[in-house]
Design an enzyme around this catalytic site. Structure first.
Site, short mmCIF file in Angstrom:
data_model
loop_
_atom_site.label_atom_id
_atom_site.label_comp_id
_atom_site.label_asym_id
_atom_site.label_seq_id
_atom_site.Cartn_x
_atom_site.Cartn_y
_atom_site.Cartn_z
N ARG A 74 -5.79 3.44 -2.44
CA ARG A 74 -6.38 2.40 -1.70
C ARG A 74 -7.53 2.85 -0.71
O ARG A 74 -7.47 2.30 0.13
CB ARG A 74 -5.36 1.76 -1.05
CG ARG A 74 -4.37 0.89 -1.84
CD ARG A 74 -3.50 -0.18 -0.89
NE ARG A 74 -2.25 -0.41 -1.56
CZ ARG A 74 -1.17 -0.35 -1.06
NH1 ARG A 74 -1.02 -0.17 0.25
NH2 ARG A 74 -0.04 -0.66 -1.94
N ARG B 57 -8.46 -2.44 3.84
CA ARG B 57 -8.76 -2.99 5.03
C ARG B 57 -8.73 -2.03 6.52
O ARG B 57 -9.15 -2.37 7.50
CB ARG B 57 -7.73 -3.89 5.09
CG ARG B 57 -7.84 -5.30 4.33
CD ARG B 57 -6.68 -6.15 4.46
NE ARG B 57 -5.46 -5.67 3.73
CZ ARG B 57 -4.47 -6.39 3.75
NH1 ARG B 57 -4.25 -7.52 4.59
NH2 ARG B 57 -3.38 -5.81 3.19
N ARG C 193 -15.64 -8.10 2.75
CA ARG C 193 -14.39 -9.35 2.15
C ARG C 193 -14.70 -10.58 2.90
O ARG C 193 -14.60 -11.68 2.29
CB ARG C 193 -13.12 -8.78 2.53
CG ARG C 193 -12.02 -9.74 2.15
CD ARG C 193 -10.65 -9.03 2.13
NE ARG C 193 -9.50 -9.98 2.30
CZ ARG C 193 -8.31 -9.35 1.84
NH1 ARG C 193 -7.99 -8.35 1.80
NH2 ARG C 193 -7.45 -10.63 1.69
N ASP D 246 -7.92 -5.38 -8.83
CA ASP D 246 -6.35 -5.36 -8.52
C ASP D 246 -5.58 -5.27 -9.68
O ASP D 246 -6.12 -5.65 -10.85
CB ASP D 246 -6.00 -6.73 -7.76
CG ASP D 246 -4.98 -7.08 -7.12
OD1 ASP D 246 -3.94 -7.58 -8.04
OD2 ASP D 246 -4.56 -6.65 -5.86
N TYR E 253 5.89 -8.73 -11.36
CA TYR E 253 4.83 -9.76 -10.76
C TYR E 253 5.05 -11.20 -11.67
O TYR E 253 5.01 -12.26 -11.20
CB TYR E 253 3.60 -9.27 -10.38
CG TYR E 253 3.60 -8.48 -9.25
CD1 TYR E 253 3.35 -8.95 -7.89
CD2 TYR E 253 3.21 -7.14 -9.46
CE1 TYR E 253 3.24 -8.31 -6.96
CE2 TYR E 253 3.18 -6.13 -8.31
CZ TYR E 253 3.12 -6.72 -7.03
OH TYR E 253 2.77 -6.06 -6.09
#
Length: 361
Positions: free
Chosen positions: A27, A31, A40, A77, A154
């Site tokens: 990652r 962020r 973003r 992703d 998921y």
């Protein structure tokens, strides 16, 4: 295909001599970087950011502009694959990813098909190509996918889960249905990763984020065997260069020997196992990637350097076979200057001859 000018990451995976321990971060485009947050915001949403090759390229390069990292990883992703299978991926602020149509009915599971990556996931391949051009042969580009079991979690749960109740109920009550999901998803991941390689990815990684939630027997049956199928189906060489593969199971330290036997080039390990012990257990079969606790990056720069040195000391002597990384993804709250402290500590730990390139090809 000419290797990147800094090819230490590829060399470490392939057990070729390196001039320093290579480093990248799971990652690493995220962020914790203000510039990422600005991009973003311009994209409008996380999903739009993933689906815009230009913006995905921009954020992929951002951490390399700040830090002396040895590899870039495609910004995307893991859930783009089930989204392309028709499950309807969306993101809710503060709640993470969700699916509009989770797999709860037998007919939906029987109807599941693997998407064509060049059609349904063209934006990912365009992103890979654009990133490779922008990198200009500086460092390698890593492609990636979620593992079939992690994706299935998921797909069945409908989002993230703390107890995996639905998918584990299916595992024990209707293993045939879960195997159906896993088989189709495995085919999809093989096609997806190979398309990334054809588009320019120089190494690939399989993220098995939830495999560690399984029992030993269930891990072998519902996770590892499908990752073995993926590794066997991957393109191994492109334009005369090896394309190494990394398999990472969070919580998989109990099963390192089994993972090392599936044919991958490297194993990612989390921070719950000593990397020196991991090295002793796998021997020369595979390289290792890891494994600093991501929360170390909230400590002082001096402590970060000390903890990084512990990992490097534990791995032990030698000039190859170790890619330094965190034991999982970097936190969004990490101070960027603390990443600089980590990079400096790792790169300053060991320096050998500057170039081995001519002797290896």
């Amino acid at each position: 295909m000419t290797r990147p000018r800094n090819d230490n990451f590829l060399r470490a995976l392939l057990k070729e001599p390196t001039d320093h321990t290579p480093l990248w971060l799971m990652r690493q485009a995220g962020r914790y970087l203000p510039e990422y947050c600005e991009t973003r915001k311009r994209a409008g949403s996380f999903l739009q950011l993933c689906k815009s090759p230009d913006l995905a390229c921009e954020v992929t390069l951002q951490p390399l502009s700040r830090f002396d990292l040895d590899a870039a990883i495609l910004f995307s992703d893991i859930l783009t694959v089930p989204d392309a299978m028709g499950l309807g991926l969306y993101f809710t602020e503060g709640e993470g990813p969700k699916f509009e149509r989770p797999l709860r009915e037998e007919w939906a599971i029987r109807d599941l098909t693997a998407p064509d990556p060049y059609s349904h996931l063209r934006y990912v391949m365009d992103g890979v190509s654009e990133i490779r051009r922008a990198l200009d042969n500086s460092v390698p580009l890593i492609g990636f996918s979620g593992s079939p079991f992690t994706l299935a979690c998921y797909m069945v749960e409908g989002g993230s889960s703390s107890d995996f109740r639905r998918v584990k109920t299916m595992l024990y009550d209707r293993p045939d249905l879960l195997h159906r999901i896993l088989s189709v998803t495995t085919d999809a991941v093989i096609a997806y990763l190979n398309a990334q390689i054809e588009s320019g990815a120089q190494a690939v990684m399989i993220f098995d984020s939830w495999g560690g939630a399984l029992s030993a027997a269930a891990y072998q049956e519902f996770s590892l065997q499908y990752m073995q199928r993926i590794v066997a189906g991957l393109i191994k060489e492109k334009d005369g260069e090896r394309v190494p593969s990394i398999v990472f199971t969070k919580g998989g330290g109990l099963w390192l020997e089994s993972i090392a036997a599936i044919g991958c080039d490297a194993i990612g390990v989390d921070w719950t196992i000593d990397i020196g012990e991991a090295r002793r257990r796998v021997g020369d079969k595979v390289a290792l990637q890891g494994n600093l606790d991501p929360n170390v990056l909230f400590a002082s720069p001096e402590r970060i350097a000390a903890e990084a040195t512990k990992v490097l000391d534990s791995y032990g002597p030698g000039d190859t076979g170790h890619v330094f990384n965190l034991g999982h993804g970097i936190s969004q709250y990490t101070p960027p200057d603390h990443v600089t402290a980590l990079v400096d500590a790792v790169h300053g730990y060991r320096r050998g001859p500057k170039k081995y390139r001519d002797s290896a090809i």
